[in-house]
Design a protein around this motif. Structure first.
Motif, PDB file in Angstrom:
ATOM      1  N   ALA A 132      76.656 -13.273 -25.255  1.00 35.98           N
ATOM      2  CA  ALA A 132      76.965 -12.111 -24.416  1.00 35.98           C
ATOM      3  C   ALA A 132      77.294 -10.912 -25.297  1.00 35.98           C
ATOM      4  O   ALA A 132      77.859 -11.050 -26.382  1.00 35.98           O
ATOM      5  CB  ALA A 132      78.121 -12.426 -23.494  1.00 35.98           C
TER       6      ALA A 132
ATOM      7  N   LEU B  23      76.739  -3.922 -22.672  1.00 32.06           N
ATOM      8  CA  LEU B  23      75.486  -3.344 -22.201  1.00 32.06           C
ATOM      9  C   LEU B  23      75.275  -1.958 -22.804  1.00 32.06           C
ATOM     10  O   LEU B  23      76.231  -1.290 -23.222  1.00 32.06           O
ATOM     11  CB  LEU B  23      75.515  -3.249 -20.677  1.00 32.06           C
TER      12      LEU B  23
ATOM     13  N   SER C  23      81.416  -8.484 -13.633  1.00 34.41           N
ATOM     14  CA  SER C  23      81.784  -8.930 -14.965  1.00 34.41           C
ATOM     15  C   SER C  23      81.226 -10.322 -15.207  1.00 34.41           C
ATOM     16  O   SER C  23      80.821 -11.024 -14.276  1.00 34.41           O
ATOM     17  CB  SER C  23      83.305  -8.943 -15.124  1.00 34.41           C
ATOM     18  N   ARG C  24      81.203 -10.740 -16.455  1.00 31.32           N
ATOM     19  CA  ARG C  24      80.658 -12.055 -16.786  1.00 31.32           C
ATOM     20  C   ARG C  24      81.593 -13.142 -16.284  1.00 31.32           C
ATOM     21  O   ARG C  24      82.814 -13.041 -16.390  1.00 31.32           O
ATOM     22  CB  ARG C  24      80.457 -12.177 -18.295  1.00 31.32           C
TER      23      ARG C  24
ATOM     24  N   SER D 166      73.413 -12.285 -13.068  1.00 29.65           N
ATOM     25  CA  SER D 166      74.531 -11.651 -13.760  1.00 29.65           C
ATOM     26  C   SER D 166      74.633 -12.155 -15.195  1.00 29.65           C
ATOM     27  O   SER D 166      74.827 -11.372 -16.142  1.00 29.65           O
ATOM     28  CB  SER D 166      75.836 -11.923 -13.006  1.00 29.65           C
ATOM     29  N   GLU D 167      74.498 -13.457 -15.372  1.00 26.34           N
ATOM     30  CA  GLU D 167      74.557 -14.022 -16.730  1.00 26.34           C
ATOM     31  C   GLU D 167      73.406 -13.488 -17.572  1.00 26.34           C
ATOM     32  O   GLU D 167      73.580 -13.190 -18.770  1.00 26.34           O
ATOM     33  CB  GLU D 167      74.512 -15.542 -16.658  1.00 26.34           C
TER      34      GLU D 167
ATOM     35  N   HIS E 174      74.306 -10.002 -18.788  1.00 25.54           N
ATOM     36  CA  HIS E 174      75.321  -9.949 -19.849  1.00 25.54           C
ATOM     37  C   HIS E 174      74.817 -10.520 -21.166  1.00 25.54           C
ATOM     38  O   HIS E 174      75.394 -10.231 -22.218  1.00 25.54           O
ATOM     39  CB  HIS E 174      76.584 -10.673 -19.392  1.00 25.54           C
ATOM     40  N   ARG E 175      73.741 -11.300 -21.130  1.00 24.70           N
ATOM     41  CA  ARG E 175      73.195 -11.849 -22.372  1.00 24.70           C
ATOM     42  C   ARG E 175      71.964 -11.073 -22.859  1.00 24.70           C
ATOM     43  O   ARG E 175      71.795 -10.874 -24.068  1.00 24.70           O
ATOM     44  CB  ARG E 175      72.840 -13.321 -22.184  1.00 24.70           C
TER      45      ARG E 175
END
Length: 740
Positions: A55, A58, A67-68, A110-111, A114-115
Motif C-alpha cells: 500500500a 495516492l 481508507s484501507r 478499495s484494496e 490503495h495498492r
C-alpha cells in the motif's frame, strides 16, 4: 508550454452510445505537458501485474473516500488479474468486478486503489454510482479543492461547468483511474465513461453480464478460499489458532462469503469473554434452520465500505428488483426458488434447472423466456453462471430464497423432484454412468429431501439413485436405496401392485450383484407373480423378469430352469417386438450362456452372434451392451478352440468397458479375468498374470473378499502362479480356469 487544464471547448453536437447521450461529446480534452505525460505513461508501464505491491499514498489530487481496511485478507490473484486487465486494456477501457452481494467487490476495489493507485499519475477518483441522481454531484466534487483543484473559484461555478471541467481533465491523455462503485446501469456507464484519453475505469457491480458493445471486461469474483476465510476470522480473534477446526467449519457454514465472515468475526470478537463467543458454541448456533436470523448476520458495529451489514438485506437489494408482475422476472424468481432446492454450492446443469420450470422448451417462445429469466437472475448477481452455462447458487442465498419463497417453496421442491427424477431415469436408461455422475450430488440431496418430506416422487428418485449406484458398482448403497423405494411403494400401493414388482425386481438385481443368489431368486419370483397377475402371461414386463430370473437360476446351477425361463421370455418378446429388438438381444445372450453351460456350443455361438449383431445395429460398435455380447462370444470361441478369436473378443469388451465405466468397474474385472484365461491358454503367462491381478484388485474393492467373483479370480490367479512357480499350484489348468 500549455497547462493541463484549459477551458473546455465545445463540439458541435452530443455523442450517442446506443440511445444514451455520452456526456463527453461536447468536451475538449485538457492538454497535458509533454514531460508530465511521458512521466505518467512511464509510471503506468511500471505497474506490476505478477506481484501485489504494498500500500502507498495516492497521487496528488486524488479523491478516495475509503481508507484501507486493515482486516483485508487474500485475493492476491484477483488483484493481479485486475492489474493486468487495467494495464493492458486500451485507453478508456472498463474493467468490472462483478459478483453476489456481500462477495467483497467494493472492498477489493478499495484494496486495489490503495495498492495500485500509486501508478496513475493523474490520480484516482472514487464515485458512488448507486443512485443515478447523485452521480453528477459525485463527478463535480472531483474537481474541487479535495480533488483536482481545477480552479480557485471552482466551488462558485455552476455544476454543469464543474462537470465539464472534470470531464475535460479525465479525457486527457494522462493515465487516471476512475472507480464507479455499485454501477448496475449500462446507461449510467455509457453516460459517464470517458470515450478517449488515458483514464481507465474500474466498476463494481452485481451485474455479471454486460452488452458486448460496451467493451466491459468482466472480473467475476468468487468467495474467499478456506485459508483466507479462516484468516479473516482470526483478524477479529487473533487468540484463536489457525488450525482451529471450528473456525474452518464456521467458514464453510457461511459459504466463505466475505460479508458473512466479517460479521461472524465481529460477533466472535464482541463476545470473546463469554461462552457464546466460543467458536464451537457459535458453530452450533449457525447450524440451526434459522441461520440468516442469527444476531451475528443481521448487523454489525462498523462496515469498512459503509455498505449494508445485514446478510439477508444484502441479498434482498438484488432480489427485490425482480417484479412478480413481469413475466421474465416472475420466471426468474421461480428459477431461483428451484435452484435453492438443489445441492448447496454444486453447479446446477442449466438444462436440468430449465426443465424444472415446467415449460415446453421445444417451444421457441418458452425457451427464450426461460433463457431470459436465467439471464435476468445472472444479471442481478443472484446466481453465478459458469463458462459451460451451468449455474451455482451460494448456500446463504439459498437459505434466503427458501425463507422468502413462502408457499412457492413447496411448488418449487415438487417441480425439482419431478424434473430430476425424470432426467435421472432417462440417463440411467442409456446405461452409461458418466452423464449422471456429473450431478450425482444433486440426485442425492434431492432424493434425501424428497424422502424426508414423504414426497410423491421419493420412490422414483430412490430407484433412480439405486440404478446409478449399481452402475458405479456401489452395490451396498444401491441396496439401501432399492429397499427404501420398495418400502415406500408397498406402503402406498399394497404388496401386489406393479410398482411394487418393479422395485422388488430392482432389489433382486443388486442382491444378485452382491452374490445373494437365493435372495435374488426370491425377489424375481415375487416380481414375476405380481406381473403375471397384473399384466397377463404374455406381457413384455413378464418377459423381462423371466430373463432376470433365468440368470440367477443359472448361477444357482439350475440350467434346465434357466433355459426354460429364457426361452419363454424370448417367445414373448419376439411376438411383441419382432426378431431384432434390443430386448431380444439381452434374452438371446442370456440363453446362450445356458446353452454353453449345457455343452451346446454351436447353438451358444449362434445365440451370441445374433445378440451381437442386434446390438451393433441398434447402438453402434462401442456400446456397453456390445461389450457384454463380445465377452460372451469370446467365451464360446475359446471353448470351440478359436483362441485368437476369443482373445480379440475379450480385448474388445475390455476396451469398451474401460471407456464406458472407467478402469475400476466390475465389468472391467470380468473382462480382464476372461482375457487372463485365454492368454494363459495361449501361453502368455505374464499377460495372463497382469490381467488376473487387475481383475482381482477391482473385484476386491467392489465386492469385498468373500464374494464369489473374488473367489473365482483368486483361484484362477492361484493356478496361474503355480504354473509360474510362485507357489504350489491349485488343482487348476488353463483349460479349467473359470470365466465370469
Amino acid at each position: 508550454m500549455p497547462s493541463e487544464f484549459n477551458n473546455p471547448g465545445r463540439y458541435s453536437g452530443p455523442v450517442y452510445q446506443g440511445s444514451v447521450i455520452n456526456n463527453y461529446g461536447n468536451v475538449v480534452p485538457s492538454v497535458v505537458a509533454r514531460e508530465e505525460l511521458e512521466a505518467g505513461l512511464a509510471l503506468l508501464v511500471s505497474l506490476p501485474t505478477n506481484t501485489v505491491p504494498g500500500a502507498s499514498p495516492l497521487p496528488l489530487h486524488s479523491r478516495m473516500p475509503l481508507s484501507r481496511n486493515p482486516l483485508f485478507v487474500g485475493r492476491d490473484q484477483d488483484l493481479q488479474q485486475t492489474a493486468r486487465t487495467i494495464k493492458t486494456g486500451e485507453a478508456a477501457a472498463v474493467a468490472a468486478m462483478t459478483g453476489l452481494g456481500g462477495i467483497g467487490k467494493t472492498q477489493l476495489a478499495s484494496e486495489f486503489v490503495h495498492r495500485y493507485g500509486q501508478f496513475f499519475a493523474g490520480g484516482v477518483f472514487w464515485l458512488n454510482f448507486a443512485k443515478a441522481e447523485d452521480v453528477p454531484g459525485e463527478v463535480a466534487r472531483c474537481g474541487g479543492a479535495a480533488g483536482l483543484a481545477l480552479r480557485d473559484n471552482f466551488d462558485e461555478l455552476a455544476e454543469a461547468v464543474q462537470i465539464d471541467l472534470v470531464l475535460a481533465a479525465w479525457s486527457s491523455l494522462l493515465p487516471r483511474l476512475l472507480i464507479f462503485d455499485n454501477c448496475e446501469d449500462e446507461g449510467l456507464l455509457c453516460r459517464w465513461r470517458p470515450t478517449t484519453g488515458g483514464a481507465r475505469v474500474l466498476l463494481t457491480s452485481r451485474r455479471a453480464v454486460w452488452p458486448p458493445a460496451l467493451g466491459v471486461q468482466p472480473l467475476p469474483l468468487g468467495v474467499l478460499s478456506r485459508g483466507a476465510s479462516v484468516a479473516l476470522l482470526r483478524k477479529h480473534r487473533p487468540d484463536l489458532s489457525e488450525d482451529d477446526p471450528d473456525l474452518a467449519a464456521i467458514a464453510e457454514e457461511l459459504g466463505y462469503l466475505p460479508l458473512a465472515l466479517h460479521l461472524a468475526g465481529s460477533y466472535l470478537q464482541k463476545y470473546r469473554h463469554s461462552p457464546i463467543g466460543r467458536p464451537v458454541t457459535y458453530l452450533a448456533e449457525l447450524r440451526r434452520p434459522d441461520l440468516l436470523d442469527h444476531l451475528s448476520l443481521v448487523g454489525g458495529d462498523y462496515s469498512p465500505t459503509g455498505h449494508e451489514r445485514h446478510v439477508a438485506n444484502t441479498f434482498g437489494l438484488s432480489f427485490d428488483k425482480l417484479a412478480p408482475a413481469d413475466a421474465t422476472d416472475a420466471l426468474a424468481r421461480a428459477a431461483l426458488f428451484r435452484a435453492a432446492c438443489f445441492a448447496l454450492g454444486e453447479p446446477i446443469p442449466r438444462e436440468l434447472l430449465k426443465a424444472s420450470l415446467g415449460y415446453d422448451l421445444n417451444d421457441g417462445a418458452a425457451a427464450r423466456l426461460a433463457e431470459d429469466a436465467l439471464s435476468r437472475a445472472v444479471q442481478l448477481g443472484l446466481i453465478d453462471q459458469q463458462a459451460s452455462g451451468d449455474l451455482t447458487l451460494h448456500r446463504l442465498l439459498a437459505a434466503y430464497l427458501k425463507r422468502v419463497a413462502g408457499d412457492e417453496q413447496a411448488i418449487a421442491q415438487d417441480a425439482v423432484e419431478q424434473a430430476v427424477g425424470k432426467a435421472a431415469q432417462g440417463l440411467n436408461a442409456a446405461g452409461y454412468p458418466a452423464p449422471l455422475t456429473a450431478w450425482r450430488p444433486h440426485l442425492r440431496a434431492i432424493t434425501d429431501a424428497a424422502d424426508g418430506r414423504s414426497s410423491r416422487h421419493a420412490a422414483v428418485l430412490l430407484a433412480a439413485r439405486g440404478h446409478h449406484l449399481r452402475m458405479i458398482a456401489d452395490f451396498a448403497s444401491a441396496r439401501v436405496a432399492y429397499e427404501r423405494a420398495l418400502s415406500i411403494t408397498e406402503k402406498a400401493f399394497g404388496p401386489d401392485h406393479p410398482h411394487v414388482a418393479a422395485n422388488v425386481s430392482h432389489l433382486g438385481t443388486v442382491l444378485h450383484d452382491l452374490g445373494d443368489f437365493a435372495g435374488a431368486r426370491a425377489a424375481y419370483e415375487r416380481a414375476l407373480a405380481i406381473d403375471e397377475k397384473a399384466f397377463g402371461p404374455g406381457h413384455p414386463e413378464v418377459a423381462r423378469v423371466l430373463s432376470t430370473l433365468g440368470t440367477v437360476l443359472r448361477d444357482l446351477g439350475d440350467f434346465a430352469g434357466a433355459r426354460a425361463a429364457h426361452e419363454r421370455a424370448l417367445a414373448i418378446d419376439e411376438k411383441v417386438f419382432g426378431p431384432d429388438h434390443p430386448d431380444i438381444a439381452t434374452i438371446v445372450s442370456n440363453l446362450g450362456l445356458v446353452l454353453e453351460d449345457l455343452g451346446d456350443l454351436v447353438a451358444a455361438r449362434a445365440a451370441y452372434e445374433r445378440a451381437l449383431a442386434i446390438d451393433e445395429e441398434a447402438f453402434g460398435p462401442d456400446h456397453f451392451t456390445v461389450a457384454i455380447r463380445a465377452n460372451n462370444l469370446g467365451s464360446v470361441l475359446g471353448d470351440l478352440g478359436d483362441l485368437a478369436g476369443a482373445r480379440a473378443a475379450y480385448e474388445r469388451a475390455l476396451a469398451i468397458d474401460e471407456k464406458t465405466f472407467g478402469p475400476d468397474h466390475p465389468n472391467v474385472a470380468r473382462d480382464a479375468n476372461n482375457l487372463g484365461g485365454v492368454r494363459w491358454r495361449l501361453g502368455d503367462l505374464a499377460g495372463a498374470r497382469a490381467a488376473y491381478e487387475l481383475a482381482l484388485a477391482i473385484a476386491e474393492k467392489a465386492f469385498g473378499p468373500g464374494h464369489p467373483t473374488v473367489v473365482t479370480i483368486t483361484n484362477n490367479l492361484g493356478g496361474l502362479l503355480g504354473d509360474l512357480g510362485d507357489r504350489l499350484p491349485l488343482v487348476r489348468s488353463p483349460d479349467n480356469a473359470k470365466r465370469l
